[in-house]
Design an enzyme around this catalytic site. Sequence first.
Site, PDB file in Angstrom:
ATOM      1  N   ASN A  84      57.652 -87.478  19.733  1.00 29.86           N
ATOM      2  CA  ASN A  84      57.144 -88.193  18.559  1.00 29.86           C
ATOM      3  C   ASN A  84      58.227 -89.012  17.866  1.00 29.86           C
ATOM      4  O   ASN A  84      59.392 -88.607  17.793  1.00 29.86           O
ATOM      5  CB  ASN A  84      56.535 -87.202  17.562  1.00 29.86           C
ATOM      6  CG  ASN A  84      55.182 -86.696  18.003  1.00 29.86           C
ATOM      7  OD1 ASN A  84      54.414 -87.436  18.608  1.00 29.86           O
ATOM      8  ND2 ASN A  84      54.883 -85.431  17.716  1.00 29.86           N
ATOM      9  N   HIS A  85      57.844 -90.176  17.337  1.00 28.11           N
ATOM     10  CA  HIS A  85      58.702 -91.036  16.523  1.00 28.11           C
ATOM     11  C   HIS A  85      57.988 -91.326  15.208  1.00 28.11           C
ATOM     12  O   HIS A  85      56.762 -91.231  15.123  1.00 28.11           O
ATOM     13  CB  HIS A  85      58.962 -92.370  17.239  1.00 28.11           C
ATOM     14  CG  HIS A  85      59.842 -92.261  18.442  1.00 28.11           C
ATOM     15  ND1 HIS A  85      60.899 -93.108  18.670  1.00 28.11           N
ATOM     16  CD2 HIS A  85      59.841 -91.406  19.501  1.00 28.11           C
ATOM     17  CE1 HIS A  85      61.502 -92.797  19.811  1.00 28.11           C
ATOM     18  NE2 HIS A  85      60.858 -91.761  20.341  1.00 28.11           N
ATOM     19  N   ARG A  86      58.753 -91.710  14.206  1.00 27.84           N
ATOM     20  CA  ARG A  86      58.135 -92.157  12.954  1.00 27.84           C
ATOM     21  C   ARG A  86      57.353 -93.437  13.194  1.00 27.84           C
ATOM     22  O   ARG A  86      57.783 -94.317  13.937  1.00 27.84           O
ATOM     23  CB  ARG A  86      59.193 -92.420  11.895  1.00 27.84           C
ATOM     24  CG  ARG A  86      59.837 -91.184  11.308  1.00 27.84           C
ATOM     25  CD  ARG A  86      60.744 -91.576  10.157  1.00 27.84           C
ATOM     26  NE  ARG A  86      59.971 -91.987   8.992  1.00 27.84           N
ATOM     27  CZ  ARG A  86      60.076 -91.417   7.785  1.00 27.84           C
ATOM     28  NH1 ARG A  86      60.919 -90.412   7.601  1.00 27.84           N
ATOM     29  NH2 ARG A  86      59.348 -91.842   6.781  1.00 27.84           N
TER      30      ARG A  86
END
Length: 215
Positions: A84-86
């Site tokens: 996951n990434h922002r």
Amino acid sequence: MKPLVPADPTVLHPMPEHPRVVLLRPLVTSPLIEVGEYSYYDDPDDPTAFETRNVLYHYGPEKLRIGRFCALGTGVRFIMNGANHRMDGPSTFPFPTMGGSWAEHFDLITGLPNRGDTVVGNDVWFGHGVTVMPGVRIGHGAIVASGAVVTSDVPDYGIVGGNPARLLRTRYGAEDIARLLAVAWWDWPIEHVTEHVRTIMSGSVADLEAAAPRT
């Protein structure tokens, strides 16, 4: 009468003439991966690299849990929550992980969405090149078609395919699925499984119920 002998769940290569097949339970060392007995992976390149090549972005603490008697075709991959990434700012790039002064902003990548453990039931068949996204639950007896990208939960005895994977049909009606889950043949003593392999593979639901151990 020849004695019935179960297959050995501790052997890495259950088919010595085919080293591309490995049992996962004796292979896996990560405390974040749990695999039941007899579940196997098939890969002509290096099946023993399953933990690093097929379980990706697994930085913890969530776990990958795979039940017993599962068949994983070549290229099955589990994407874990570490991928996951922002997405709430202009850039999705994880600057703090690259070091230097950027590391001072590590708070920007904490608290990312986490969908929890990825859970695979018992007796699940994965076709070639399946991708399973984080936090998905795949039910007992399910079949995942080749190339599927599983983004949401798969029901018990469901058959799914496509990108994103969708339910194509179930292998049995709702009543028979309930009966199969009640029988839970994968939990039988392995000696009893050995005695009733033909029924497990080719019998009816009623046959399976009749073969169940008596308590």
